[in-house]
Design an enzyme around this catalytic site. Structure first.
Site, short mmCIF file in Angstrom:
data_model
loop_
_atom_site.label_atom_id
_atom_site.label_comp_id
_atom_site.label_asym_id
_atom_site.label_seq_id
_atom_site.Cartn_x
_atom_site.Cartn_y
_atom_site.Cartn_z
N GLY A 17 72.71 -43.50 8.86
CA GLY A 17 72.17 -42.83 7.67
C GLY A 17 71.85 -43.81 6.55
O GLY A 17 72.66 -44.69 6.24
N SER A 18 70.67 -43.64 5.97
CA SER A 18 70.27 -44.51 4.85
C SER A 18 70.17 -43.71 3.56
O SER A 18 69.42 -44.04 2.65
CB SER A 18 68.92 -45.17 5.15
OG SER A 18 67.94 -44.16 5.32
N GLY A 19 70.91 -42.60 3.50
CA GLY A 19 70.93 -41.78 2.28
C GLY A 19 71.90 -42.39 1.28
O GLY A 19 72.23 -43.58 1.32
N PHE A 20 72.39 -41.54 0.38
CA PHE A 20 73.26 -42.03 -0.68
C PHE A 20 74.53 -42.69 -0.13
O PHE A 20 74.93 -43.76 -0.58
CB PHE A 20 73.64 -40.88 -1.62
CG PHE A 20 72.53 -40.50 -2.55
CD1 PHE A 20 72.23 -41.28 -3.65
CD2 PHE A 20 71.76 -39.38 -2.32
CE1 PHE A 20 71.20 -40.95 -4.51
CE2 PHE A 20 70.73 -39.03 -3.17
CZ PHE A 20 70.44 -39.83 -4.27
N VAL A 85 69.89 -41.13 15.99
CA VAL A 85 71.12 -41.20 16.79
C VAL A 85 71.30 -39.88 17.52
O VAL A 85 71.28 -38.82 16.90
CB VAL A 85 72.34 -41.50 15.89
CG1 VAL A 85 73.64 -41.39 16.69
CG2 VAL A 85 72.20 -42.87 15.26
N GLU A 180 65.13 -25.44 -10.05
CA GLU A 180 64.16 -26.49 -10.38
C GLU A 180 62.79 -26.18 -9.79
O GLU A 180 61.76 -26.33 -10.46
CB GLU A 180 64.68 -27.85 -9.87
CG GLU A 180 65.82 -28.36 -10.73
CD GLU A 180 66.61 -29.52 -10.12
OE1 GLU A 180 67.38 -30.14 -10.85
OE2 GLU A 180 66.47 -29.79 -8.92
C1 LIG Z 1 66.39 -30.90 -2.91
C2 LIG Z 1 67.75 -31.48 -3.19
C3 LIG Z 1 68.15 -31.69 -4.51
C4 LIG Z 1 69.39 -32.25 -4.78
N1 LIG Z 1 69.76 -32.45 -6.08
C5 LIG Z 1 70.92 -33.08 -6.35
C6 LIG Z 1 71.28 -33.41 -7.69
O1 LIG Z 1 70.54 -33.09 -8.63
N2 LIG Z 1 72.44 -34.07 -7.90
C7 LIG Z 1 73.26 -34.44 -6.87
O2 LIG Z 1 74.28 -35.07 -7.10
N3 LIG Z 1 72.97 -34.12 -5.61
C8 LIG Z 1 71.82 -33.46 -5.31
N4 LIG Z 1 71.50 -33.15 -4.02
C9 LIG Z 1 72.48 -33.44 -2.95
C10 LIG Z 1 72.46 -34.90 -2.56
O3 LIG Z 1 71.13 -35.32 -2.32
C11 LIG Z 1 73.31 -35.07 -1.32
O4 LIG Z 1 74.62 -34.66 -1.62
C12 LIG Z 1 73.32 -36.50 -0.83
O5 LIG Z 1 72.02 -36.89 -0.43
C13 LIG Z 1 74.28 -36.67 0.34
O6 LIG Z 1 74.26 -37.99 0.75
P1 LIG Z 1 74.53 -38.35 2.28
O7 LIG Z 1 74.52 -39.83 2.38
O8 LIG Z 1 75.70 -37.60 2.78
O9 LIG Z 1 73.27 -37.73 3.07
P2 LIG Z 1 71.74 -37.98 2.86
O10 LIG Z 1 71.45 -38.59 1.56
O11 LIG Z 1 71.08 -36.68 3.19
O12 LIG Z 1 71.38 -39.04 3.98
C14 LIG Z 1 71.44 -38.73 5.34
C15 LIG Z 1 70.83 -39.88 6.11
O13 LIG Z 1 71.11 -39.73 7.48
C16 LIG Z 1 69.92 -39.90 8.25
N5 LIG Z 1 70.13 -39.14 9.48
C17 LIG Z 1 70.40 -37.83 9.64
N6 LIG Z 1 70.58 -37.54 10.94
C18 LIG Z 1 70.40 -38.69 11.61
C19 LIG Z 1 70.45 -39.04 12.99
N7 LIG Z 1 70.73 -38.15 13.94
N8 LIG Z 1 70.20 -40.33 13.34
C20 LIG Z 1 69.91 -41.25 12.39
N9 LIG Z 1 69.87 -40.97 11.07
C21 LIG Z 1 70.12 -39.71 10.70
C22 LIG Z 1 68.84 -39.38 7.33
O14 LIG Z 1 67.58 -39.88 7.72
C23 LIG Z 1 69.31 -39.95 6.00
O15 LIG Z 1 68.93 -41.29 5.90
C24 LIG Z 1 70.26 -32.59 -3.71
C25 LIG Z 1 69.86 -32.36 -2.40
C26 LIG Z 1 68.61 -31.82 -2.14
C27 LIG Z 1 68.17 -31.59 -0.71
#
Ligand SMILES: Cc1cc2nc3c(=O)[nH]c(=O)nc-3n(C[C@H](O)[C@H](O)[C@H](O)COP(=O)(O)OP(=O)(O)OC[C@H]3O[C@@H](n4cnc5c(N)ncnc54)[C@H](O)[C@@H]3O)c2cc1C
Length: 464
Positions: A17-20, A85, A180
């Site tokens: 995952g490349s999210g937060f 994955v 929003e």
């Molecule tokens: C529209 C929206 C608005 C939001 N607004 C807010 C806000 O205002 N404030 C706030 O704090 N939070 C907000 N959030 C929530 C916040 O974005 C999430 O809590 C946060 O992104 C979680 O981080 P994470 O790393 O767990 O997952 P994510 O940031 O979702 O990252 C998941 C990563 O995993 C990768 N991935 C998934 N499945 C696979 C796989 N099988 N194989 C390889 N890679 C994979 C994805 O490509 C991605 O890179 C919002 C969410 C959304 C959808």
């Protein structure tokens, strides 16, 4: 592919995952004596909180989704791999992924799973076809094309009933994203598109925010929820609470009111922001480790974010169920930093995982924008609303965007937006109809396979 350019049997960390969460963990491992491979199914780091601004034409994709490869370019101990994955083997300590037609496997000593969450339709997955959620760049571009497409079609149709349906926008879910989105569609219709059509008046568009719960923004409490509601109504959003969506189709939605009666809302454009389901990788890990998952697919992790009996596997961010932590970016970022620290320390000192201190979340508060110049914010005992909250929201989001250039351009786009301008309202037929086209292609491929199987069975059938 092996895990990174491994140097002298260094400890190998694989991050999914490349999210937060994933990005925070990778960055926090910069000085650690480890080789990191970050694998994700997209090549960008997505700033999800601003997705709605892409969906409504304020920001472009590049501003909220920088290339992960470039973000981590200077961090020499990280290899970035694009890949979906599909298998994790906790006994062999391997992760299997595919990139297009290429399969590859990564071996790990420590694994950080940060695969986030998807939209949940509470068992009604067919709703997605007509009411996309907003979790990815694809979703935001599709929604933008659908929204703009409705105004365009309304302009050219002579059918009054169809025009009404095209000019009715339903947003399901009155949480931050729904609020929003509804606020922005209303402002798009009433301000940005004003005077730009000749046969329709975009200001006559109905924007309806529907939720089964009795309040807007429930986690923000009554006072801020009511303030957000009042502001939304002021800019023309209709709010329908205690209304449970029971069906969605091409022409609209069906809702059930508290007295049990059902009614339809005719609307071509529907947007779903009503619930989330954690990545299925959580369930896969739980099945192999005996960890529990909750109804939303989130894994019940140990206090150190590891899995039972597997101190080398961490799950973070939206995928976890721990102490009622919300699914917000600070939980993912702080979790990513925390697990990186544990790994770095144990690799450097040989300390046992048993000595880990529990993960402690520091809640910095939450905020949501309602419209231009108006937001709500809850920070500890303080509750802010209106312009002050909006300025705070603006500063916080700018601070968290990745890259100086993105911050400057975003600030510029926001400046233009204050003058009612939106630079990114372009839409394409592929964005608007790609999902339906793919579904049709899948259906026809399935029909083709069924027909081929039936033909083969007929050929094999013994003659009478
Ligand atoms: C529209 C929206 C608005 C939001 N607004 C807010 C806000 O205002 N404030 C706030 O704090 N939070 C907000 N959030 C929530 C916040 O974005 C999430 O809590 C946060 O992104 C979680 O981080 P994470 O790393 O767990 O997952 P994510 O940031 O979702 O990252 C998941 C990563 O995993 C990768 N991935 C998934 N499945 C696979 C796989 N099988 N194989 C390889 N890679 C994979 C994805 O490509 C991605 O890179 C919002 C969410 C959304 C959808």
């Amino acid at each position: 592919m092996n895990s990174g350019p491994s140097t002298e049997n260094r400890h190998r960390v694989v991050i999914i995952g490349s999210g937060f969460g994933g990005l925070a963990a990778a960055r926090a491992l910069e000085k650690a004596d480890v080789d990191v491979t970050l694998v994700a199914r997209t090549g960008h780091h997505l700033f999800q909180p601003l997705l709605y601004q892409v969906a409504t034409g304020i920001l472009s994709v590049g501003e909220i989704a920088p290339s992960t490869r470039l973000v981590l370019r200077d961090q020499k101990n990280v290899t970035v791999a694009l890949g979906e994955v599909d298998q994790i083997d906790v006994t062999a300590r391997t992760v299997h992924a595919t990139a297009g037609h290429v399969d590859f496997e990564l071996e790990y000593d420590s694994l950080i799973v940060a695969a986030g969450a998807n939209q949940s339709y509470f068992g009604n997955d067919h709703f997605e076809h007509w009411a996309p959620g907003m979790k990815s760049i694809d979703d935001a571009l599709e929604l933008r094309s659908r929204i703009m497409g409705c105004f365009e079609q309304a302009e050219v149709t002579d059918d009054e009933e169809e025009r009404r349906r095209l000019l009715t926008f339903v947003v399901v879910g009155a949480g931050p994203t729904g609020v929003e989105m509804a606020g922005q569609i209303a402002e798009l219709a009433r301000r940005t598109l004003k005077h730009s059509f000749r046969r329709i008046d975009p200001a006559r568009a109905r924007v309806i925010l529907v939720d089964a719960a009795p309040a807007v923004l429930p986690p923000f409490g009554n006072r801020l929820g009511n303030a957000a509601r009042a502001r939304l109504e002021e800019i023309g959003v209709e709010i329908q609470l205690n209304a449970m969506v029971t069906d969605v189709d091409y022409y609209g939605i069906e809702v059930k009111d508290p007295d049990g009666s059902r009614r339809r809302i005719d609307a071509t454009c529907k947007i779903w922001s009503a619930g989330v389901q954690a990545s299925p990788l959580g369930r896969m890990l739980a099945e192999q480790t005996g960890a529990e998952v909750d109804r939303a697919g989130r894994v019940l992790v140990n206090k150190d974010l590891s899995l039972p009996g597997r101190p080398e596997i961490f799950v973070i961010g939206d995928m976890i169920n721990l102490d009622n932590l919300p699914g917000v970016s600070p939980v993912a970022i702080q979790g990513g930093k925390y697990v990186a620290k544990q790994i770095a320390r144990e690799v450097a000192t040989g300390r046992s995982p048993a000595a880990r201190r529990p993960f402690k979340y520091f809640d910095k508060g939450s905020m949501a924008t309602v419209s231009r110049y108006s937001a709500v914010a809850k920070i500890g005992p303080f509750q802010l609303q209106g312009f002050i909250a909006w300025v705070l929201w603006l500063l916080v989001h700018l601070a968290f965007l990745i890259g100086f250039r993105n911050r400057v351009i975003t600030l510029l786009s926001w400046g233009l937006h204050m003058g009612d301008h939106r630079s990114h309202l372009n839409s394409t037929a592929r964005w608007a109809y790609g999902r339906q086209a793919l579904a049709r292609a899948e259906q026809s491929a399935e029909r083709e396979t069924d027909r081929a199987t039936a033909d083969r069975d007929t050929d094999r059938a013994p003659a009478d």
